[in-house]
Scaffold this motif. Structure first.
Motif, PDB file in Angstrom:
ATOM      1  N   LYS A   1       0.918  -1.077   0.047  1.00  0.00           N
ATOM      2  CA  LYS A   1      -0.016   0.028   0.138  1.00  0.00           C
ATOM      3  C   LYS A   1       0.747   1.060  -0.111  1.00  0.00           C
ATOM      4  CE  LYS A   1      -3.927  -2.271   0.560  1.00  0.00           C
ATOM      5  NZ  LYS A   1      -4.880  -2.543  -0.710  1.00  0.00           N
ATOM      6  N   THR A   2       0.175   2.598  -0.375  1.00  0.00           N
ATOM      7  CA  THR A   2       1.009   3.669  -0.105  1.00  0.00           C
ATOM      8  C   THR A   2       0.672   4.481   1.127  1.00  0.00           C
ATOM      9  OG1 THR A   2       0.459   4.121  -2.573  1.00  0.00           O
ATOM     10  CG2 THR A   2       0.979   6.132  -0.959  1.00  0.00           C
ATOM     11  N   ALA A   3       1.925   4.514   1.714  1.00  0.00           N
ATOM     12  CA  ALA A   3       2.045   5.308   2.987  1.00  0.00           C
ATOM     13  C   ALA A   3       2.082   6.868   2.754  1.00  0.00           C
ATOM     14  CB  ALA A   3       3.194   4.881   3.842  1.00  0.00           C
ATOM     15  N   THR A   4       0.993   7.521   3.525  1.00  0.00           N
ATOM     16  CA  THR A   4       1.341   9.208   3.365  1.00  0.00           C
ATOM     17  C   THR A   4       1.226   9.668   5.005  1.00  0.00           C
ATOM     18  OG1 THR A   4      -0.383   8.927   1.494  1.00  0.00           O
ATOM     19  CG2 THR A   4      -0.158  10.913   2.815  1.00  0.00           C
ATOM     20  N   LEU A   5       2.193  10.504   4.954  1.00  0.00           N
ATOM     21  CA  LEU A   5       2.392  11.133   6.135  1.00  0.00           C
ATOM     22  C   LEU A   5       2.402  12.785   6.036  1.00  0.00           C
ATOM     23  CD1 LEU A   5       4.317   8.335   6.115  1.00  0.00           C
ATOM     24  CD2 LEU A   5       5.721   9.581   7.664  1.00  0.00           C
ATOM     25  N   THR A   6       2.043  13.261   7.033  1.00  0.00           N
ATOM     26  CA  THR A   6       1.830  14.650   6.995  1.00  0.00           C
ATOM     27  C   THR A   6       2.553  15.661   7.727  1.00  0.00           C
ATOM     28  OG1 THR A   6      -0.628  14.157   6.679  1.00  0.00           O
ATOM     29  CG2 THR A   6      -0.043  16.482   7.114  1.00  0.00           C
ATOM     30  N   CYS A   7       2.945  16.656   7.189  1.00  0.00           N
ATOM     31  CA  CYS A   7       3.949  17.669   7.914  1.00  0.00           C
ATOM     32  C   CYS A   7       3.260  19.095   7.724  1.00  0.00           C
ATOM     33  CB  CYS A   7       5.197  17.674   7.437  1.00  0.00           C
ATOM     34  SG  CYS A   7       6.248  18.915   8.276  1.00  0.00           S
ATOM     35  N   ASN A   8       2.648  19.796   9.040  1.00  0.00           N
ATOM     36  CA  ASN A   8       2.143  21.091   8.943  1.00  0.00           C
ATOM     37  C   ASN A   8       3.119  21.987   9.555  1.00  0.00           C
ATOM     38  OD1 ASN A   8      -0.564  20.430   7.478  1.00  0.00           O
ATOM     39  ND2 ASN A   8      -0.760  19.021   9.326  1.00  0.00           N
ATOM     40  N   TYR A   9       3.312  23.062   9.114  1.00  0.00           N
ATOM     41  CA  TYR A   9       3.927  24.275   9.741  1.00  0.00           C
ATOM     42  C   TYR A   9       3.086  25.586  10.134  1.00  0.00           C
ATOM     43  CZ  TYR A   9       4.963  25.782   4.940  1.00  0.00           C
ATOM     44  OH  TYR A   9       4.815  26.284   3.848  1.00  0.00           O
ATOM     45  N   THR A  10       3.578  26.459  10.762  1.00  0.00           N
ATOM     46  CA  THR A  10       2.918  27.547  11.319  1.00  0.00           C
ATOM     47  C   THR A  10       4.124  28.635  11.141  1.00  0.00           C
ATOM     48  OG1 THR A  10       3.355  27.369  13.488  1.00  0.00           O
ATOM     49  CG2 THR A  10       1.425  26.543  12.683  1.00  0.00           C
ATOM     50  N   ASN A  11       3.672  29.731  11.097  1.00  0.00           N
ATOM     51  CA  ASN A  11       4.374  31.023  11.105  1.00  0.00           C
ATOM     52  C   ASN A  11       5.180  31.032   9.891  1.00  0.00           C
ATOM     53  OD1 ASN A  11       3.006  31.768  13.447  1.00  0.00           O
ATOM     54  ND2 ASN A  11       4.477  31.011  14.812  1.00  0.00           N
ATOM     55  N   TYR A  12       6.517  31.308  10.073  1.00  0.00           N
ATOM     56  CA  TYR A  12       7.515  31.328   9.000  1.00  0.00           C
ATOM     57  C   TYR A  12       7.328  30.402   8.011  1.00  0.00           C
ATOM     58  CZ  TYR A  12      12.213  30.755   6.845  1.00  0.00           C
ATOM     59  OH  TYR A  12      12.989  30.710   5.807  1.00  0.00           O
ATOM     60  N   SER A  13       7.144  30.785   6.450  1.00  0.00           N
ATOM     61  CA  SER A  13       7.197  30.212   5.536  1.00  0.00           C
ATOM     62  C   SER A  13       8.569  29.921   4.845  1.00  0.00           C
ATOM     63  CB  SER A  13       6.260  30.857   4.338  1.00  0.00           C
ATOM     64  OG  SER A  13       4.939  30.892   4.622  1.00  0.00           O
ATOM     65  N   PRO A  14       8.925  28.457   5.091  1.00  0.00           N
ATOM     66  CA  PRO A  14      10.372  28.099   4.426  1.00  0.00           C
ATOM     67  C   PRO A  14      10.615  28.190   3.159  1.00  0.00           C
ATOM     68  CG  PRO A  14       9.144  26.383   5.043  1.00  0.00           C
ATOM     69  CD  PRO A  14       8.208  27.395   5.572  1.00  0.00           C
ATOM     70  N   ALA A  15      11.702  28.471   2.688  1.00  0.00           N
ATOM     71  CA  ALA A  15      12.113  28.237   1.284  1.00  0.00           C
ATOM     72  C   ALA A  15      11.914  26.966   0.577  1.00  0.00           C
ATOM     73  CB  ALA A  15      13.291  29.070   1.083  1.00  0.00           C
ATOM     74  N   TYR A  16      12.489  26.106   1.626  1.00  0.00           N
ATOM     75  CA  TYR A  16      12.209  24.624   1.471  1.00  0.00           C
ATOM     76  C   TYR A  16      12.103  23.802   2.703  1.00  0.00           C
ATOM     77  CZ  TYR A  16      17.355  25.960   1.977  1.00  0.00           C
ATOM     78  OH  TYR A  16      18.539  26.470   2.336  1.00  0.00           O
ATOM     79  N   LEU A  17      11.787  22.746   2.241  1.00  0.00           N
ATOM     80  CA  LEU A  17      11.392  21.740   3.376  1.00  0.00           C
ATOM     81  C   LEU A  17      12.111  20.291   2.976  1.00  0.00           C
ATOM     82  CD1 LEU A  17       8.049  21.359   5.154  1.00  0.00           C
ATOM     83  CD2 LEU A  17       9.027  19.333   4.390  1.00  0.00           C
ATOM     84  N   GLN A  18      12.564  19.675   4.131  1.00  0.00           N
ATOM     85  CA  GLN A  18      13.333  18.378   3.926  1.00  0.00           C
ATOM     86  C   GLN A  18      12.675  17.044   4.777  1.00  0.00           C
ATOM     87  OE1 GLN A  18      17.383  18.937   5.304  1.00  0.00           O
ATOM     88  NE2 GLN A  18      17.723  20.848   4.088  1.00  0.00           N
ATOM     89  N   TRP A  19      12.968  16.014   4.267  1.00  0.00           N
ATOM     90  CA  TRP A  19      12.415  14.700   4.899  1.00  0.00           C
ATOM     91  C   TRP A  19      13.601  13.661   5.203  1.00  0.00           C
ATOM     92  CZ3 TRP A  19       7.502  13.312   6.580  1.00  0.00           C
ATOM     93  CH2 TRP A  19       6.326  14.524   6.373  1.00  0.00           C
ATOM     94  N   TYR A  20      13.420  13.407   6.332  1.00  0.00           N
ATOM     95  CA  TYR A  20      14.380  12.377   7.102  1.00  0.00           C
ATOM     96  C   TYR A  20      13.923  11.222   7.436  1.00  0.00           C
ATOM     97  CZ  TYR A  20      17.874  16.200   7.141  1.00  0.00           C
ATOM     98  OH  TYR A  20      18.665  17.348   6.838  1.00  0.00           O
ATOM     99  N   ARG A  21      14.661  10.015   7.501  1.00  0.00           N
ATOM    100  CA  ARG A  21      14.208   8.705   7.950  1.00  0.00           C
ATOM    101  C   ARG A  21      15.215   8.355   9.079  1.00  0.00           C
ATOM    102  NH1 ARG A  21      13.571   2.767   5.398  1.00  0.00           N
ATOM    103  NH2 ARG A  21      14.172   1.672   7.225  1.00  0.00           N
ATOM    104  N   GLN A  22      14.608   8.019   9.904  1.00  0.00           N
ATOM    105  CA  GLN A  22      15.340   7.758  11.271  1.00  0.00           C
ATOM    106  C   GLN A  22      15.218   6.200  11.690  1.00  0.00           C
ATOM    107  OE1 GLN A  22      15.120  10.115  14.903  1.00  0.00           O
ATOM    108  NE2 GLN A  22      17.252   9.619  15.365  1.00  0.00           N
ATOM    109  N   ASP A  23      16.111   5.313  11.813  1.00  0.00           N
ATOM    110  CA  ASP A  23      15.843   4.166  12.338  1.00  0.00           C
ATOM    111  C   ASP A  23      16.266   4.120  14.026  1.00  0.00           C
ATOM    112  OD1 ASP A  23      16.807   3.387   9.443  1.00  0.00           O
ATOM    113  OD2 ASP A  23      14.972   2.065  10.015  1.00  0.00           O
ATOM    114  N   PRO A  24      15.846   3.125  14.613  1.00  0.00           N
ATOM    115  CA  PRO A  24      15.890   3.040  16.135  1.00  0.00           C
ATOM    116  C   PRO A  24      17.488   2.971  16.340  1.00  0.00           C
ATOM    117  CG  PRO A  24      14.018   1.568  15.531  1.00  0.00           C
ATOM    118  CD  PRO A  24      14.759   1.887  14.311  1.00  0.00           C
ATOM    119  N   GLY A  25      18.242   3.720  17.398  1.00  0.00           N
ATOM    120  CA  GLY A  25      19.501   3.939  17.566  1.00  0.00           C
ATOM    121  C   GLY A  25      20.300   4.365  16.543  1.00  0.00           C
ATOM    122  N   ARG A  26      19.963   5.118  15.450  1.00  0.00           N
ATOM    123  CA  ARG A  26      20.594   5.780  14.444  1.00  0.00           C
ATOM    124  C   ARG A  26      20.304   7.157  14.255  1.00  0.00           C
ATOM    125  NH1 ARG A  26      22.736   1.482  11.581  1.00  0.00           N
ATOM    126  NH2 ARG A  26      24.106   3.015  10.546  1.00  0.00           N
ATOM    127  N   GLY A  27      21.249   7.752  13.684  1.00  0.00           N
ATOM    128  CA  GLY A  27      21.008   9.294  13.352  1.00  0.00           C
ATOM    129  C   GLY A  27      19.971   9.549  12.170  1.00  0.00           C
TER     130      GLY A  27
END
Lengths: 116, 110
Positions: B17-43
């Motif tokens: 299936k397709t997973a969909t994750l949401t990110c909402n922000y307030t106030n300041y409008s960024p020029a760009y946005l990043q997505w990261y993956r974090q596994d347990p015990g890792r950066g």
């Protein structure tokens, strides 16, 4: 992209003592960043370390508690001083993959600190 | 102050299936946005960056959208696999510093 070696990977420390965490980068970078990730929480920036100048600390973090060294363009240390159980967290260092923040940031594998 | 909010509840989906994750922000409008993956015990590991003038960006099975009117980014993983199970963090850059959301834990069941 840069590779970061961070150590120690984990430690258990007595309250009142200090721990120094090291980060070594395989290339020269202008800025290095130190983060804290408390259990179940996201990452919070502690400070930005530039070579040749004093680190810049974020609100809520002070140099006496988290002294930082940046002796050259590939290395930095963060010390957690006079530790209490509230300091139990994962500490991570980070650098930009390339300049300008346009290509993301790379992180060390983190130091899991437990204060007893 | 700048706030970034992600679904705090874990997302459980079936493999394929397709997973969909949401990110909402307030106030300041960024020029760009990043997505990261974090596994347990890792950066965190950098996945994708999307600029404010880009509506959508794709990388293999990953797709990110950026709606500056809604102040929202959506992160999609198509044909999800158990190996995609991890925590996914969105982050924006403000004055050269990363500000992270709290992350959404994704679990893909076989």
């Amino acid at each position: 992209s840069a590779v970061i070696s961070q150590k120690p990977s984990r430690d258990i420390c007595q309250r009142g003592t200090s721990l120094t965490i090291q980060c070594q980068v395989d290339s020269q970078v202008t800025m290095m960043f130190w983060y804290r990730q408390q259990p179940g929480q996201s990452l919070t920036l502690i400070a930005t370390a530039n070579q040749g100048s004093e680190a810049t600390y974020e609100s809520g973090f002070v140099i006496d508690k988290f002294p930082i060294s940046r002796p050259n363009l590939t290395f930095s240390t963060l010390t957690v001083s006079n530790m209490s159980p509230e300091d139990s967290s994962i500490y991570l260092c980070s650098v930009e993959l390339l300049g300008g923040g346009l290509w993301g940031y790379t992180f060390g594998s983190g130091t899991r600190l437990t204060v007893v | 102050s700048q706030k970034i909010e992600q679904n705090s509840e874990a997302l459980n989906i079936q493999e394929g299936k397709t997973a969909t994750l949401t990110c909402n922000y307030t106030n300041y409008s960024p020029a760009y946005l990043q997505w990261y993956r974090q596994d347990p015990g890792r950066g965190p590991v950098f996945l994708l960056l999307i600029r404010e003038n880009e509506k959508e960006k794709r990388k293999e099975r990953l797709k990110v959208t950026f709606d500056t009117t809604l102040k929202q980014s959506l992160f999609h993983i198509t044909a999800s696999q158990p190996a995609d199970s991890a925590t996914y963090l969105c982050a924006l850059v403000r004055r050269g510093k990363l500000i992270f959301g709290q992350g959404t834990e994704l679990s893909v069941k076989p």
